[in-house]
Design a protein around this motif. Sequence first.
Motif, short mmCIF file in Angstrom:
data_model
loop_
_atom_site.label_atom_id
_atom_site.label_comp_id
_atom_site.label_asym_id
_atom_site.label_seq_id
_atom_site.Cartn_x
_atom_site.Cartn_y
_atom_site.Cartn_z
N TYR A 29 -22.14 19.79 -13.42
CA TYR A 29 -20.59 19.99 -13.54
C TYR A 29 -19.90 19.27 -12.37
CZ TYR A 29 -21.59 22.61 -17.85
OH TYR A 29 -22.38 22.99 -18.84
N ASN A 30 -19.45 18.32 -12.42
CA ASN A 30 -18.66 17.81 -11.15
C ASN A 30 -19.22 17.50 -10.09
OD1 ASN A 30 -16.53 18.46 -13.09
ND2 ASN A 30 -15.47 19.98 -11.61
N GLY A 31 -20.61 17.38 -10.31
CA GLY A 31 -21.56 17.30 -9.30
C GLY A 31 -23.12 17.16 -9.67
N ALA A 32 -23.85 16.93 -8.64
CA ALA A 32 -25.32 16.66 -9.26
C ALA A 32 -26.06 17.53 -9.73
CB ALA A 32 -26.11 15.91 -7.97
N VAL A 33 -25.62 18.96 -9.38
CA VAL A 33 -26.38 20.05 -9.93
C VAL A 33 -25.43 21.04 -9.76
CG1 VAL A 33 -27.28 21.01 -7.86
CG2 VAL A 33 -28.61 21.02 -10.02
N LEU A 34 -25.56 22.08 -10.95
CA LEU A 34 -24.81 23.41 -11.08
C LEU A 34 -23.42 22.82 -11.33
CD1 LEU A 34 -26.54 25.74 -8.73
CD2 LEU A 34 -26.77 25.67 -11.28
N GLY A 35 -22.50 23.67 -11.15
CA GLY A 35 -20.83 23.45 -11.26
C GLY A 35 -20.31 24.22 -9.98
N PRO A 36 -18.93 24.13 -10.30
CA PRO A 36 -17.74 24.80 -9.42
C PRO A 36 -17.85 26.08 -9.92
CG PRO A 36 -16.74 23.39 -10.58
CD PRO A 36 -18.01 23.11 -10.75
N ALA A 37 -17.32 27.11 -8.98
CA ALA A 37 -16.86 28.42 -9.63
C ALA A 37 -15.53 28.38 -9.91
CB ALA A 37 -17.31 29.68 -8.57
N LEU A 38 -15.33 28.53 -11.06
CA LEU A 38 -13.89 28.70 -11.67
C LEU A 38 -13.31 29.90 -11.29
CD1 LEU A 38 -14.27 26.76 -14.91
CD2 LEU A 38 -14.13 25.75 -12.77
N ARG A 39 -12.19 29.83 -10.55
CA ARG A 39 -11.43 31.20 -10.36
C ARG A 39 -10.26 31.58 -11.30
NH1 ARG A 39 -12.99 33.72 -5.21
NH2 ARG A 39 -12.43 35.72 -5.64
N LEU A 40 -10.60 32.40 -12.24
CA LEU A 40 -9.80 32.79 -13.26
C LEU A 40 -9.04 33.95 -12.80
CD1 LEU A 40 -12.30 32.22 -16.30
CD2 LEU A 40 -10.93 30.65 -15.10
N ARG A 41 -7.95 34.47 -13.51
CA ARG A 41 -7.13 35.55 -13.24
C ARG A 41 -6.86 36.21 -14.74
NH1 ARG A 41 -4.64 36.78 -8.52
NH2 ARG A 41 -2.59 38.02 -9.00
N THR A 42 -7.08 37.56 -14.66
CA THR A 42 -6.85 38.18 -15.90
C THR A 42 -5.47 38.33 -16.39
OG1 THR A 42 -8.37 39.96 -14.83
CG2 THR A 42 -7.13 40.62 -16.86
N GLY A 43 -5.18 37.93 -17.42
CA GLY A 43 -3.84 37.82 -18.03
C GLY A 43 -3.30 36.62 -18.10
N GLN A 44 -3.83 35.28 -17.42
CA GLN A 44 -3.41 34.11 -17.15
C GLN A 44 -3.89 33.24 -18.05
OE1 GLN A 44 -4.53 31.92 -13.44
NE2 GLN A 44 -2.17 31.68 -13.15
N GLN A 45 -2.87 32.32 -18.64
CA GLN A 45 -2.95 31.22 -19.60
C GLN A 45 -3.81 30.28 -18.89
OE1 GLN A 45 -2.47 30.92 -22.64
NE2 GLN A 45 -3.49 28.94 -22.46
N THR A 46 -5.02 29.90 -19.56
CA THR A 46 -6.11 29.10 -19.08
C THR A 46 -6.56 27.90 -19.67
OG1 THR A 46 -6.83 30.76 -17.54
CG2 THR A 46 -8.27 29.08 -17.73
N THR A 47 -6.62 26.78 -19.30
CA THR A 47 -7.04 25.52 -20.12
C THR A 47 -8.34 25.04 -19.27
OG1 THR A 47 -5.17 25.19 -21.09
CG2 THR A 47 -6.64 23.50 -21.12
N ILE A 48 -9.52 24.90 -19.95
CA ILE A 48 -10.51 24.29 -19.27
C ILE A 48 -10.94 22.81 -20.32
CG2 ILE A 48 -12.88 24.38 -18.28
CD1 ILE A 48 -12.53 27.31 -18.58
N ARG A 49 -10.90 21.67 -19.29
CA ARG A 49 -11.20 20.78 -20.30
C ARG A 49 -12.45 20.18 -19.85
NH1 ARG A 49 -6.68 17.84 -18.12
NH2 ARG A 49 -4.87 18.82 -19.45
N VAL A 50 -13.17 19.85 -20.82
CA VAL A 50 -14.67 19.40 -20.42
C VAL A 50 -15.08 17.98 -20.95
CG1 VAL A 50 -17.14 19.95 -20.74
CG2 VAL A 50 -15.18 21.77 -20.91
#
Length: 523
Positions: free
Chosen positions: A109-130
């Motif tokens: 994901y976003n690179g050759a192998v594995l993916g970034p660590a997405l930093r989420l926040r409790t209570g926060q509205q979040t959108t992840i586009r794939v």
Amino acid sequence: MLQRVAGALRGVNQSSSVDPLRRALVLGAAGAALAQLNACGGGHDNMMGWAIAPPLIDPYAGTNTQQPLPIIPMDQGLDDGSGGRTFSLVAQRGSAQLLSGVTTNTLGYNGAVLGPALRLRTGQQTTIRVQNNIGESTTAHWHGLVVPTEADGGPHQAIAPGATWQASFTVANPASTCWYHPHPHGATGRQVVSGLAGLLIVDDPAVPAAALPGTWGVDDLALVLQDKRFTASGQIDYTLRAEEQLTGYMGDRLLVNGAFGPVWQAPRQWVRLRLLNGCNARTLTLRLGNAAPMLQVANEGGLLAAPVTRASLVLAPGERAEVLVDFGALASGEEIRLYAATVAGGMGFGMGMGTGAGSVASEITALKIRASLPRQPNAMASPPGSLPAAPSVAPGAGAIIRSFNLDGGMMGSPFTINAKGFDINRIDFAVPANTVEVWRFFNMTGMAHPMHVHGVRMSLLSRDAAAPAVYERGLRDTFIVDSMQTVAVAVQTPAAASSTPLMLHCHILEHEDAGMMTQFISV
Ligand code: C2O
Ligand code: CU
Ligand code: CU
């Protein structure tokens, strides 16, 4: 409170206890399963005579040039202008040097192998586009996150090649280390082993930032552990051997953050390690050299009430743990090793898998840690005495009890749940929304299965008659059910009714892909 719940469950266990005839039949089945394993052991026999996991190769035993440990990149997302965050992932093909000096075709994901660590926040509205650029169907599942069913990214949320899918949700999880990976039915194992996996780091504003080490890649280090097997030309080999239909895929090289035999330059101070067993099938026992203890501060669902001293820890595929380790007394440049071993047999037959008491075989060094950096200015002075624990789930009196038998695996047949293989067009059960139920998992097979449930909050209630160990409490999303063991969990069902199914499955990905998965809706 915990005592009362455990007591209540012992009552439950007794009132519906397996009658002696059924018990004998079940033992017969397990025996037959073991005989079957024995017959197809393919040379990987342990002293007990049944097939075990092939040993891991020690990366430092040969003449390997040691590569630096890749630090998982952290992605804070973008401000969406109304207090929320937006993340973008592109699943893509690439190539990487997983083995030093060898180029391997990979997925990432976003690179050759594995993916970034997405930093989420409790209570926060979040959108992840794939965006799916891998040229075949995939999904992106948020393992551990309690999100609306349509945002779960399970087998029902397929992303066609070239298409984009979007998950929107408010983060409901407390501070924790979760992860994401593909979930297309029948191809999950291959896509994950090819490199598609990433971390979800949930921060909770209610947990003071200073409570635990938190400088990413310096004193807050994520370690993704995954085994792979390579062809002679250095490509990932995902041809399943006959015995791997039963054991699941067992690579002979354990990679850390996508590198085989890496070295990490560590600061001489307290450090937090976030450990993910991202293996398809291998359960790992982890320990540090120099008999250095690990203070476990979190399991899958979040923080424990207080640090628990562990000499070693057992992580099944899908499980996570966060530990604090002290490098403060090491001399500059001194080395300490992180050892990994497969739990003996990988079969867990009466071997105490899940309790951490199992004996281990083929221990190798997963990671060399070199204490070459000085103590950082913001270093944690001493570990906290207590932590803001993730709130656990407790059933009320009269809670609905559901039973799941882990079965099958006979004469080469796939493992099943309640004697049924997965059918994406069949809803297996419906749960009332927003209630707490008790789910009992009885493992009638000859090997341990790490069970995982999507989209619910869950706490362990008991292993057979015993209350769970302290480090098994709190919130869980994946837990080992040992052979012939009954594990009871309290499940808080989804907040709202939804006709989009959620998955319950074994996290040995080859078992899941072969149908050891069941699905439910909330009504
Ligand atoms: Cu980690 Cu259903 O998956
Ligand atoms: Cu999941
Ligand atoms: Cu399984």
